[in-house]
Design a protein around this motif. Structure first.
Motif, short mmCIF file in Angstrom:
data_model
loop_
_atom_site.label_atom_id
_atom_site.label_comp_id
_atom_site.label_asym_id
_atom_site.label_seq_id
_atom_site.Cartn_x
_atom_site.Cartn_y
_atom_site.Cartn_z
N ASP A 1 68.87 40.24 -51.28
CA ASP A 1 69.00 40.55 -52.69
C ASP A 1 68.86 42.19 -52.81
OD1 ASP A 1 66.63 41.23 -51.41
OD2 ASP A 1 65.39 40.27 -53.01
N VAL A 2 69.07 42.73 -51.69
CA VAL A 2 69.25 44.33 -52.07
C VAL A 2 70.63 44.99 -52.28
CG1 VAL A 2 67.34 44.72 -50.22
CG2 VAL A 2 69.78 44.76 -49.49
N VAL A 3 71.43 43.91 -52.38
CA VAL A 3 72.84 44.21 -52.92
C VAL A 3 73.38 43.00 -53.61
CG1 VAL A 3 75.33 44.89 -52.49
CG2 VAL A 3 73.75 45.68 -50.88
N VAL A 4 73.68 43.10 -55.08
CA VAL A 4 74.10 41.86 -55.71
C VAL A 4 75.45 42.25 -56.28
CG1 VAL A 4 71.99 40.90 -56.35
CG2 VAL A 4 72.93 42.68 -57.96
N TYR A 5 76.46 41.26 -56.50
CA TYR A 5 77.62 41.53 -56.98
C TYR A 5 77.98 40.24 -57.94
CZ TYR A 5 79.87 38.74 -53.38
OH TYR A 5 80.35 37.81 -52.57
N GLU A 6 78.78 40.58 -58.91
CA GLU A 6 79.70 39.49 -59.38
C GLU A 6 81.01 39.66 -59.91
OE1 GLU A 6 78.10 38.61 -63.58
OE2 GLU A 6 77.93 40.60 -64.04
N ASN B 1 70.25 47.06 -55.27
CA ASN B 1 69.65 46.45 -55.88
C ASN B 1 68.11 46.50 -55.42
OD1 ASN B 1 68.71 44.55 -58.08
ND2 ASN B 1 68.77 42.92 -56.58
N ARG B 2 67.62 47.79 -55.39
CA ARG B 2 66.13 47.82 -55.10
C ARG B 2 65.44 48.79 -56.04
NH1 ARG B 2 65.27 50.92 -49.84
NH2 ARG B 2 63.32 49.61 -49.78
N PRO B 3 65.60 48.40 -57.41
CA PRO B 3 65.37 49.30 -58.67
C PRO B 3 63.89 49.78 -58.32
CG PRO B 3 65.22 46.85 -59.06
CD PRO B 3 65.91 47.01 -57.77
N ASP B 4 62.92 48.89 -57.51
CA ASP B 4 61.37 49.41 -57.33
C ASP B 4 61.38 50.80 -56.57
OD1 ASP B 4 62.29 47.45 -55.58
OD2 ASP B 4 60.45 47.09 -54.88
N LYS B 5 62.33 50.62 -55.75
CA LYS B 5 62.44 51.72 -54.88
C LYS B 5 63.75 52.84 -55.20
CE LYS B 5 59.28 50.48 -51.95
NZ LYS B 5 58.01 51.07 -51.99
#
Ligand code: ACO
Length: 278
Positions: free
Chosen positions: A8-13, A24-28
């Protein structure tokens, strides 16, 4: 050691031929850990040759685009494995930045927030960079006691004037999106609320261009920067001839629609690539 899952550290659509790829590591604050770097390389591989992808956009989840390298996982934890750990971590990052610099599809950095240090690698790698006015850019390395490595100094000196790059690297002060655009770090800056619309607009223009010509053009711009005039002239002749061999009908169709069909004017927009035979 930090145990981060890779999924989940990189997501795409992919929507309407635009691949929206997200740190996708918004908390970091989307700091680039070795795990994220390895996953990003996989995602770029997955998308590069897909027929349903015409443009790739790189953006960040949450308040950051990317807060640079992960000080804990990329620097401190890698160093516990000695030189091997450090070099492996560097390679995982540099590999995908290089892949992105020479990516088959046009790329757009959609800089939604914080952008520091190691984030300048992918920022530079993207062909076009659109920032939010609210974004913040900084070479913060000096603030924690190192020089801007991993290409960041090269990015600053390639994109900014020598005076601005020196100040930027030595002072560790941040630029907002408008200042980053004025100093050449990004192509343009718009209010955050308009960022996605503006990037979509640019992507849709690119989607209408001849893709072989686009790849030849983006490579040519990056290559000729480091060439003499004569070498550039020679390279550009050969690059166009190579593009012609991949796409023999492109320019003929472009000329036909202008000169014979009179259906468009090249000075005002692109020819209709859907009518091309090959
Ligand atoms: N490396 C590791 N962790 C980070 C990084 C980073 N680069 N950036 C943010 N984080 C972590 C924080 O440690 C914190 O973790 P925690 O919740 O476990 O304590 C979390 O992300 C949230 O960070 P905050 O600092 O609380 O977020 P805030 O929104 O207040 O500030 C800011 C954002 C300004 C980006 C701040 O996090 C920061 O200064 N980060 C470091 C930026 C930086 O200098 N990056 C390195 C550049 S040099 C290089 O890349 C080689």
């Amino acid at each position: 050691m930090t145990d981060t899952t890779t999924e989940d550290v990189v997501v795409y659509e992919v929507v309407d031929r635009i691949a929206w790829v997200k740190f996708n590591r918004p908390d970091k604050r989307n700091a680039q850990s070795p795990t994220l770097n390895r996953r990003m390389a996989e995602v770029l591989d997955e998308l590069e040759f897909r027929d349903d992808v015409g443009v790739l956009v790189l953006t960040g989840e949450g308040s950051a685009w990317s807060a640079g390298m992960d000080l804990k996982e990329y620097f401190r934890e890698s160093a516990t494995k000695g030189l091997e750990g450090t070099r492996r971590a560097q390679r995982a990052a540099y590999r995908w930045w290089e892949q992105l610099r020479w990516y088959r599809k046009p790329t757009i950095a959609m800089v939604n927030g914080w952008c520091f240090g190691g984030a300048y690698g992918p920022l530079y790698a993207c062909d076009i960079a659109v920032a939010a006015d609210e974004a913040k850019f900084g070479l913060s390395e000096i603030n924690w006691g190192i020089l801007p490595g991993g290409g960041a100094t090269k990015v600053a000196t390639n994109l900014m004037s020598a005076r601005k790059a020196m100040y930027h690297a030595m002072m560790g002060e941040n630029l907002d999106g408008q200042q980053a655009a004025a100093q050449g770090l990004v192509t343009e800056s718009v209010p955050l609320a308009q960022l996605k619309d503006r990037v979509t607009e640019i992507a849709n223009v690119l989607l209408k261009k001849n893709p072989v010509a686009l790849k030849a053009t983006k490579d040519a711009v990056r290559r000729v920067i480091e060439m003499t005039y004569d070498n550039a002239e020679d390279y550009l002749i050969r690059a166009q001839e190579a593009a012609d061999s991949f796409d023999p009908d492109g320019r003929k169709e472009g000329m036909k629609q202008f000169l014979d069909d009179k259906t468009y004017k090249p000075g005002l927009g692109a020819y209709d690539t859907s009518k091309q035979k090959s």
